[in-house]
Scaffold this active site. Structure first.
Site, PDB file in Angstrom:
ATOM      1  N   GLU A  63       9.130 -15.862 -18.534  1.00 42.92           N
ATOM      2  CA  GLU A  63       8.853 -14.421 -18.499  1.00 42.92           C
ATOM      3  C   GLU A  63       7.737 -14.064 -19.492  1.00 42.92           C
ATOM      4  O   GLU A  63       6.859 -13.251 -19.178  1.00 42.92           O
ATOM      5  CB  GLU A  63      10.149 -13.646 -18.813  1.00 42.92           C
ATOM      6  CG  GLU A  63      10.019 -12.144 -18.888  1.00 42.92           C
ATOM      7  CD  GLU A  63       9.506 -11.476 -17.605  1.00 42.92           C
ATOM      8  OE1 GLU A  63       9.399 -12.130 -16.567  1.00 42.92           O
ATOM      9  OE2 GLU A  63       9.178 -10.279 -17.700  1.00 42.92           O
ATOM     10  N   TRP A  86      -3.698  -2.027  -1.302  1.00 39.12           N
ATOM     11  CA  TRP A  86      -3.627  -3.316  -1.999  1.00 39.12           C
ATOM     12  C   TRP A  86      -4.075  -4.314  -0.945  1.00 39.12           C
ATOM     13  O   TRP A  86      -3.365  -4.567   0.025  1.00 39.12           O
ATOM     14  CB  TRP A  86      -2.200  -3.600  -2.457  1.00 39.12           C
ATOM     15  CG  TRP A  86      -2.087  -4.881  -3.226  1.00 39.12           C
ATOM     16  CD1 TRP A  86      -2.326  -5.053  -4.566  1.00 39.12           C
ATOM     17  CD2 TRP A  86      -1.701  -6.160  -2.722  1.00 39.12           C
ATOM     18  NE1 TRP A  86      -2.129  -6.365  -4.903  1.00 39.12           N
ATOM     19  CE2 TRP A  86      -1.744  -7.063  -3.799  1.00 39.12           C
ATOM     20  CE3 TRP A  86      -1.335  -6.637  -1.467  1.00 39.12           C
ATOM     21  CZ2 TRP A  86      -1.422  -8.415  -3.663  1.00 39.12           C
ATOM     22  CZ3 TRP A  86      -1.022  -7.976  -1.317  1.00 39.12           C
ATOM     23  CH2 TRP A  86      -1.060  -8.856  -2.410  1.00 39.12           C
ATOM     24  N   ARG A 101       1.574   1.323  -6.039  1.00 43.37           N
ATOM     25  CA  ARG A 101       1.741   0.375  -4.934  1.00 43.37           C
ATOM     26  C   ARG A 101       0.450  -0.349  -4.594  1.00 43.37           C
ATOM     27  O   ARG A 101       0.455  -1.298  -3.809  1.00 43.37           O
ATOM     28  CB  ARG A 101       2.223   1.119  -3.673  1.00 43.37           C
ATOM     29  CG  ARG A 101       3.509   1.850  -3.859  1.00 43.37           C
ATOM     30  CD  ARG A 101       3.854   2.600  -2.596  1.00 43.37           C
ATOM     31  NE  ARG A 101       4.264   1.698  -1.544  1.00 43.37           N
ATOM     32  CZ  ARG A 101       5.491   1.259  -1.367  1.00 43.37           C
ATOM     33  NH1 ARG A 101       6.427   1.654  -2.183  1.00 43.37           N
ATOM     34  NH2 ARG A 101       5.769   0.441  -0.389  1.00 43.37           N
ATOM     35  N   LYS A 105       4.261 -12.297 -18.331  1.00 47.05           N
ATOM     36  CA  LYS A 105       3.769 -11.025 -18.892  1.00 47.05           C
ATOM     37  C   LYS A 105       2.340 -11.187 -19.392  1.00 47.05           C
ATOM     38  O   LYS A 105       1.486 -10.348 -19.153  1.00 47.05           O
ATOM     39  CB  LYS A 105       4.639 -10.555 -20.071  1.00 47.05           C
ATOM     40  CG  LYS A 105       5.999 -10.014 -19.740  1.00 47.05           C
ATOM     41  CD  LYS A 105       6.008  -8.653 -19.070  1.00 47.05           C
ATOM     42  CE  LYS A 105       5.984  -8.777 -17.577  1.00 47.05           C
ATOM     43  NZ  LYS A 105       7.203  -8.836 -16.872  1.00 47.05           N
ATOM     44  N   GLU A 129      -0.146 -11.531 -16.458  1.00 49.31           N
ATOM     45  CA  GLU A 129      -0.281 -10.314 -15.655  1.00 49.31           C
ATOM     46  C   GLU A 129      -1.198  -9.273 -16.271  1.00 49.31           C
ATOM     47  O   GLU A 129      -2.012  -8.690 -15.579  1.00 49.31           O
ATOM     48  CB  GLU A 129       1.095  -9.626 -15.508  1.00 49.31           C
ATOM     49  CG  GLU A 129       1.963 -10.174 -14.431  1.00 49.31           C
ATOM     50  CD  GLU A 129       3.186  -9.287 -14.243  1.00 49.31           C
ATOM     51  OE1 GLU A 129       3.948  -9.100 -15.212  1.00 49.31           O
ATOM     52  OE2 GLU A 129       3.384  -8.779 -13.128  1.00 49.31           O
ATOM     53  N   HIS A 148       5.995 -34.550 -21.261  1.00 44.69           N
ATOM     54  CA  HIS A 148       5.828 -35.212 -19.954  1.00 44.69           C
ATOM     55  C   HIS A 148       4.545 -34.781 -19.249  1.00 44.69           C
ATOM     56  O   HIS A 148       4.426 -34.938 -18.039  1.00 44.69           O
ATOM     57  CB  HIS A 148       7.038 -34.927 -19.061  1.00 44.69           C
ATOM     58  CG  HIS A 148       8.309 -35.496 -19.620  1.00 44.69           C
ATOM     59  ND1 HIS A 148       8.554 -36.850 -19.691  1.00 44.69           N
ATOM     60  CD2 HIS A 148       9.378 -34.885 -20.179  1.00 44.69           C
ATOM     61  CE1 HIS A 148       9.746 -37.043 -20.263  1.00 44.69           C
ATOM     62  NE2 HIS A 148      10.260 -35.863 -20.561  1.00 44.69           N
ATOM     63  N   CYS A 164       0.850  -1.186   0.000  1.00 41.83           N
ATOM     64  CA  CYS A 164       0.000   0.000   0.000  1.00 41.83           C
ATOM     65  C   CYS A 164       0.889   1.240   0.000  1.00 41.83           C
ATOM     66  O   CYS A 164       2.091   1.159   0.253  1.00 41.83           O
ATOM     67  CB  CYS A 164      -0.866   0.012   1.253  1.00 41.83           C
ATOM     68  SG  CYS A 164      -1.783  -1.517   1.469  1.00 41.83           S
ATOM     69  N   ASN A 187       0.804   0.278   5.992  1.00 42.07           N
ATOM     70  CA  ASN A 187       1.277  -0.498   4.843  1.00 42.07           C
ATOM     71  C   ASN A 187       1.992  -1.708   5.415  1.00 42.07           C
ATOM     72  O   ASN A 187       2.963  -1.559   6.144  1.00 42.07           O
ATOM     73  CB  ASN A 187       2.253   0.347   4.010  1.00 42.07           C
ATOM     74  CG  ASN A 187       3.059  -0.502   3.048  1.00 42.07           C
ATOM     75  OD1 ASN A 187       2.572  -1.504   2.541  1.00 42.07           O
ATOM     76  ND2 ASN A 187       4.302  -0.097   2.797  1.00 42.07           N
ATOM     77  N   GLY A 188       1.505  -2.911   5.087  1.00 43.19           N
ATOM     78  CA  GLY A 188       2.166  -4.110   5.579  1.00 43.19           C
ATOM     79  C   GLY A 188       1.161  -5.094   6.135  1.00 43.19           C
ATOM     80  O   GLY A 188       0.001  -5.088   5.733  1.00 43.19           O
ATOM     81  N   LYS A 222       3.046  -2.670  -7.987  1.00 46.48           N
ATOM     82  CA  LYS A 222       4.415  -2.601  -8.493  1.00 46.48           C
ATOM     83  C   LYS A 222       5.430  -3.018  -7.434  1.00 46.48           C
ATOM     84  O   LYS A 222       6.461  -3.594  -7.740  1.00 46.48           O
ATOM     85  CB  LYS A 222       4.693  -1.169  -8.960  1.00 46.48           C
ATOM     86  CG  LYS A 222       6.036  -0.956  -9.600  1.00 46.48           C
ATOM     87  CD  LYS A 222       6.032  -1.446 -11.016  1.00 46.48           C
ATOM     88  CE  LYS A 222       7.382  -1.347 -11.693  1.00 46.48           C
ATOM     89  NZ  LYS A 222       7.495  -2.318 -12.787  1.00 46.48           N
TER      90      LYS A 222
END
Ligand code: M6R
Length: 634
Positions: free
Chosen positions: A509, A80, A27, A513, A516, A532, A2, A106-107, A629
């Site tokens: 990656e 968040w 954030r 992407k 997300e 497999h 946050c 925040n936390g 982020k």
């Protein structure tokens, strides 16, 4: 995760707080709120006002237009969600039972369940589902107690109450607290989650991150762990966890480009993809200049003696940073011959205890504030410090884009990837910057350990110097192609990415992407693993994206791709144009380059492919749902 912003001074605070929060919205953006205290001349106390709204900050801003609030003291928050759904009730600030104390956090408060129970036993009714609400309630009780003993209602009393309550809290957090009866006091505290103080002209600030302060002041002081500060219109008092006054001078923040501008791009992510040639060029100019005394030397701030000592490397990171670390591990092992392991930061605590003193522990984090990464690095330092062997030293290195971050402050050695501020939640240019840092380390280790001939080292250095120009061409070409084909994938539900060897992390990656920002389920696999299990998923509705670069695994990747095509999968290649590429239904062509440097190029079409699908679907590319982020909770 946050964002916290607070101010005390002589100007109306709510618009300043909104401005600060705007720069912290990366954030968290599922809800936002603020509280101000308006001082009344008729009454020595102030009046507390709050406004909260679900969703992005713009909703809070609209609400404030309709229902403005006044006051020269205020705190704000972008959330968040961790505990409780993103709604107005769970949005911060949270108040105590008297409605006079407001807190933003925040936390995570890990022992909030026990503390909630004890509050309920005392007859306090909790309104929200959050872990945060217990903080104002506990402070409220403490203040009631103090006033009962005859203490005055003022900033010092608020400070003492907060100090007392902090001793009850377990977890990783930072907080800001105001009380209507102390209209000239803002109390803040930090326990492992970032909080920076700002010194303005007749006004003082707190924020979760420096960029939020730069519009107001460049004179900053990051709080250290377990410190508490009392901000008043006259100045800042700083205390350690034992209540001892601390005296530390603030410093001048020198960053130049903290105000991100989208320029003519539709999204920050696209702009940041386009900035990659510049990231690469700056990196080369800084760390691999061709006019250096020895043409292949890397100008990293790491001593030769440290490199000589190291015979093992362990790398700790999360998400995209971990993918960069995996490319790095491949290079360090295969090119430089140094044994290297990569760990998910969140799983590192279950790793075997250290056995060798010659291990370099590398933490990779774009933001430098990722709680999982910081916790793992701290744990490793603690357990190594416990080893009673004077020869057993601890070597650590941070790779980050933020020299003002906790990671940079805590590590002995730091490589600044210098990618410039990245706003899009999906990391792009910082991924490139992190990979480049590993190419630099690889050159350093390979030449110092004499694992490679001078010719091989020179070849890799020269290939790297060509990358910026290659990136310019690739981005232009694949921006157009991805835009053209994006519509074909709008209804797609699953995509499989295949890569092998040095390009396996790029498959991971590419899949990350796509997930997300486009919310399409995507999975990256080592190409050889397809048969497999994952092959069972394939039919004409599941596209397979295969990264096939000439080199040690080329033929094998092509065979694995054929296996997918034989199951009717639509096959998309990231490969050089040539007779072999005829197997692909679509080709994202890349230049014929050495396999060693190929990840720097193969990732580009995958970034643009994800971007254009998400943009075509009209999604919020820069602030995708549920993400943030900077992930400052474990
Ligand atoms: O700031 P960090 O590099 O430590 O962040 C780690 C991950 O949270 C981050 O890479 C995340 O996976 C990104 N959203 C990827 O695009």
């Amino acid at each position: 995760m946050c964002g916290i912003f607070g101010v005390i001074g002589s100007r109306e605070s709510s618009s300043l707080i909104l401005d600060g929060l705007r720069r912290l919205e990366y954030r968290g953006y599922d809800s936002a709120g603020l509280a101000t205290i308006q001082y009344s001349r008729n009454n020595q106390f102030g009046e507390l006002f709050t406004r909260k709204s679900k969703g992005k900050l713009i909703n809070l801003s609209n609400l404030l237009q309709k229902k403005p609030i006044q006051g020269h003291l205020g705190i704000g928050h972008t959330r968040w969600a961790t505990h409780g759904k993103p709604n107005e009730t769970n949005a911060h600030p949270h108040l105590d039972f008297s409605g006079q104390i407001a807190v933003v956090q925040n936390g995570i408060i890990e022992n909030y369940r026990d503390l909630s129970k004890s509050l309920q036993l005392k007859g306090i009714k909790l309104i929200s589902e959050t872990d945060t609400e217990i903080i104002p309630q506990l402070i409220g009780l403490e203040i009631e107690n103090m006033l009962g003993k005859g203490l005055l209602a003022n900033g010092k009393t608020l400070l003492s109450a907060v100090q007392k309550v902090l001793t009850l809290l377990d977890g990783t957090y930072s907080i800001a607290v105001i009380w209507s009866k102390a209209p000239d006091a803002l109390v803040v505290a930090r326990s492992q989650a970032p909080l920076v103080l700002g010194f303005g002209e007749g006004e003082f600030f707190c924020a979760s991150d420096t960029p939020a302060l730069v519009g107001f002041t460049r004179t900053v002081l990051p709080l250290e762990d377990n410190e508490v500060a009392l901000l008043t219109p006259l100045g800042i008092e700083l205390y350690d966890e034992n209540g001892n006054r601390q005296r530390r001078a603030p410093s001048l923040f020198k960053g130049t480009e903290l105000f991100a501008d989208k320029k003519s791009f539709r999204h920050f992510m696209l702009k940041e993809i386009y900035e990659q040639p510049e990231t690469a060029q700056l990196w080369i100019d800084r760390y691999l200049p061709s006019d250096s005394p020895s043409e292949n030397s890397v100008a990293f701030p790491i001593t030769k003696s440290l490199v000589e000592k190291i015979d093992q490397i362990q790398i700790i990171a999360c998400g995209t940073s971990r993918h960069a670390a995996m490319v790095g591990a491949y290079l360090l092992e295969q090119f430089a011959g140094v044994r290297t392991n990569v760990y998910f930061a969140s799983e590192f605590r279950y790793s075997p205890p250290p056995v060798s003193s010659n291990t370099l522990t590398i933490g990779v984090s774009q933001s430098g504030e990722t709680a999982d990464t910081l916790a793992a690095l701290r744990m490793e330092k603690e357990r190594r410090d416990l080893i009673e062997d004077s020869n057993f030293s601890f070597h650590q290195l941070g790779i980050t884009n933020r020299l003002d971050s906790s990671l940079a402050r805590e590590m002995d050695n730091v490589i600044d990837i210098g990618s410039g501020i990245e706003i899009g939640v999906a990391a792009t240019k910082t991924f490139l910057g992190q990979m480049l840092a590993f190419y630099g380390l690889t050159l350093l280790f390979a030449s110092n350990k004499q694992k490679r001939s001078t010719k091989e080292i020179l070849e890799l250095s020269n290939d790297l110097r060509l990358v910026p120009k290659q990136l310019v061409d690739l981005i232009k070409k694949h921006d157009a192609l991805s835009k053209e084909i994006a519509h074909m994938f709008v209804e797609t539900k699953d995509v499989i990415f295949l890569g092998r060897g040095i390009n396996y992390p790029i498959a991971l990656e590419g899949a990350l992407k796509l997930k997300e920002i486009s919310y399409i389920h995507a999975q990256g696999y080592p190409a050889g693993e397809l048969k497999h299990g994952p092959i069972a998923l394939l039919d004409q509705h599941v596209p397979v994206i295969s990264i096939a670069v000439p080199g040690v695994v080329y033929e094998k990747v092509l065979s694995n791709s054929q296996e997918a095509k034989a199951r009717d999968a639509r096959l998309i290649g990231v490969a050089p144009n040539g007779s072999e590429s005829a197997i692909f239904d679509e080709l994202f062509s890349i230049p014929k380059v050495s396999e060693w440097i190929s990840p720097l190029l193969t990732v580009i079409p995958l970034q643009l492919f994800s971007y254009h699908i998400a943009a075509h679907k009209g999604l919020d590319v820069d602030q995708p749902r549920n993400l943030a982020k900077s992930v400052t909770v474990e």
